[in-house]
Design a protein around this motif. Structure first.
Motif, mmCIF file in Angstrom:
data_model
loop_
_atom_site.group_PDB
_atom_site.id
_atom_site.type_symbol
_atom_site.label_atom_id
_atom_site.label_comp_id
_atom_site.label_asym_id
_atom_site.label_seq_id
_atom_site.Cartn_x
_atom_site.Cartn_y
_atom_site.Cartn_z
ATOM 1 N N GLY A 158 -118.602 15.918 -103.023
ATOM 2 C CA GLY A 158 -118.924 16.235 -101.453
ATOM 3 C C GLY A 158 -120.203 15.452 -101.097
ATOM 4 N N PHE A 159 -120.443 15.729 -100.065
ATOM 5 C CA PHE A 159 -122.071 15.268 -99.335
ATOM 6 C C PHE A 159 -122.792 16.512 -99.693
ATOM 7 N N GLY A 160 -124.152 16.021 -100.081
ATOM 8 C CA GLY A 160 -124.878 16.919 -100.169
ATOM 9 C C GLY A 160 -126.005 17.220 -98.931
ATOM 10 N N LYS A 161 -126.468 18.432 -98.829
ATOM 11 C CA LYS A 161 -127.154 18.916 -97.679
ATOM 12 C C LYS A 161 -127.912 17.878 -96.930
ATOM 13 N N ALA A 162 -128.278 16.547 -97.736
ATOM 14 C CA ALA A 162 -129.435 15.744 -96.940
ATOM 15 C C ALA A 162 -128.395 14.956 -96.157
ATOM 16 N N SER A 163 -127.150 14.904 -96.284
ATOM 17 C CA SER A 163 -126.388 13.769 -95.701
ATOM 18 C C SER A 163 -125.116 14.324 -94.944
ATOM 19 N N ARG A 164 -124.584 15.836 -95.402
ATOM 20 C CA ARG A 164 -123.329 16.238 -94.859
ATOM 21 C C ARG A 164 -123.322 16.346 -93.109
ATOM 22 N N ASP A 165 -124.544 16.654 -92.531
ATOM 23 C CA ASP A 165 -124.184 16.840 -91.091
ATOM 24 C C ASP A 165 -124.087 15.516 -90.358
ATOM 25 N N PHE A 166 -124.912 14.454 -90.821
ATOM 26 C CA PHE A 166 -124.646 13.207 -90.373
ATOM 27 C C PHE A 166 -123.316 12.702 -90.736
ATOM 28 N N MET A 167 -122.935 12.631 -91.739
ATOM 29 C CA MET A 167 -121.584 12.058 -92.213
ATOM 30 C C MET A 167 -120.289 12.978 -91.454
ATOM 31 N N GLN A 168 -120.472 14.354 -91.090
ATOM 32 C CA GLN A 168 -119.713 15.176 -90.214
ATOM 33 C C GLN A 168 -119.615 14.501 -88.950
ATOM 34 N N GLY A 169 -120.493 14.160 -88.488
ATOM 35 C CA GLY A 169 -120.799 13.510 -87.039
ATOM 36 C C GLY A 169 -120.160 12.083 -87.000
ATOM 37 N N TRP A 170 -120.198 11.194 -87.960
ATOM 38 C CA TRP A 170 -119.419 10.012 -88.202
ATOM 39 C C TRP A 170 -118.071 10.565 -88.024
ATOM 40 N N LEU A 171 -117.499 11.256 -88.628
ATOM 41 C CA LEU A 171 -116.208 11.603 -89.204
ATOM 42 C C LEU A 171 -115.728 12.117 -87.775
ATOM 43 N N ASP A 172 -116.254 12.955 -87.032
ATOM 44 C CA ASP A 172 -115.782 13.520 -85.788
ATOM 45 C C ASP A 172 -115.594 12.476 -84.862
ATOM 46 N N ALA A 173 -116.620 11.648 -84.941
ATOM 47 C CA ALA A 173 -116.356 10.493 -83.859
ATOM 48 C C ALA A 173 -115.318 9.311 -84.383
ATOM 49 N N TYR A 174 -115.084 9.201 -85.423
ATOM 50 C CA TYR A 174 -113.746 8.550 -86.042
ATOM 51 C C TYR A 174 -112.618 8.866 -85.542
ATOM 52 N N LEU A 175 -112.296 10.478 -85.966
ATOM 53 C CA LEU A 175 -111.377 11.032 -85.805
ATOM 54 C C LEU A 175 -111.074 10.889 -84.148
ATOM 55 N N ALA A 176 -112.155 11.059 -83.325
ATOM 56 C CA ALA A 176 -111.723 10.842 -81.844
ATOM 57 C C ALA A 176 -111.335 9.554 -81.588
ATOM 58 N N TRP A 177 -112.002 8.567 -82.112
ATOM 59 C CA TRP A 177 -111.691 7.213 -81.887
ATOM 60 C C TRP A 177 -110.452 6.730 -82.214
ATOM 61 N N ILE A 178 -109.756 7.236 -83.207
ATOM 62 C CA ILE A 178 -108.509 7.246 -83.729
ATOM 63 C C ILE A 178 -107.603 7.884 -82.620
ATOM 64 N N ALA A 179 -107.557 9.046 -82.121
ATOM 65 C CA ALA A 179 -106.861 9.497 -81.060
ATOM 66 C C ALA A 179 -106.989 8.930 -79.561
#
Length: 187
Positions: A158-179
């Motif tokens: 998975g993502f480490g502590k250094a990148s998890r929040d940033f990647m979660q933000g990207w994923l949330d934006a992408y899923l909203a984009w798909i919707a």
């Protein structure tokens, strides 16, 4: 609404690819909010217009998988300041024959990782130009040019502590984009 089905194309064939690792870490982060379908592109023949009327089974598989997906995620390394040939070849197969592109209208996400500090930025820009021509609405912000160093990934894939929040933000934006651009086509 059901979870979107996302076709995932990784532009690297290497088994230990950091971009493949990035795709799998995103999939883990998404959990049950999306279904990731990893598309094999390494076995595609080189695109040749002479074969449009009789595509190989591998080409049919690519086209069917993308056609049956709600969105497409491109995870690409950078080769010689551009898109890897294997990824461009897959895109060409899916866009042909003319007028029968499987890409048109599919919401796209583009990201990449590299051990270099620009994290695939130029490959992503070239890819975005291609996707604009193919009529794929592509998430513009946030951008992910992931510089892979200690802490980006954890030992469990998975993502480490250094990148998890940033990647979660990207994923949330992408899923909203798909919707926003069609969402799941199957119910």
């Amino acid at each position: 609404m059901s979870a979107p089905r996302i076709a995932v194309l990784v532009g690297s064939l290497r088994k230990a690819s950091i971009n493949r690792r990035l795709a799998h870490a995103l999939e883990r982060l998404a959990a049950d909010r999306a279904t990731f379908v990893h598309v094999e592109i390494g076995d595609l023949p080189l695109y040749n217009q002479d074969d449009d009327d009789a595509p190989t089974a591998q080409v049919v598989r690519l086209r069917d998988t993308v056609r049956d997906s709600d969105a497409v995620l491109f995870v690409t390394p950078e080769y010689n300041r551009s898109v890897p040939g294997v990824l461009k070849n897959a895109i060409d197969h899916g866009s042909r024959p003319y007028g029968q592109s499987v890409w048109a209208g599919k919401p796209a996400g583009v990201l990449g990782a590299s051990i270099g500090s620009i994290g695939s930025a130029l490959a992503q820009q070239h890819l975005r130009n291609i996707l604009a021509y193919l009529d794929m609405p592509t998430l513009g912000q946030p951008e992910v040019f992931l510089h892979v160093k200690d802490g980006v990934f954890d030992d469990d894939g998975g993502f480490g502590k250094a990148s998890r929040d940033f990647m979660q933000g990207w994923l949330d934006a992408y899923l909203a984009w798909i919707a926003r651009h069609g969402g799941p086509s199957r119910d």
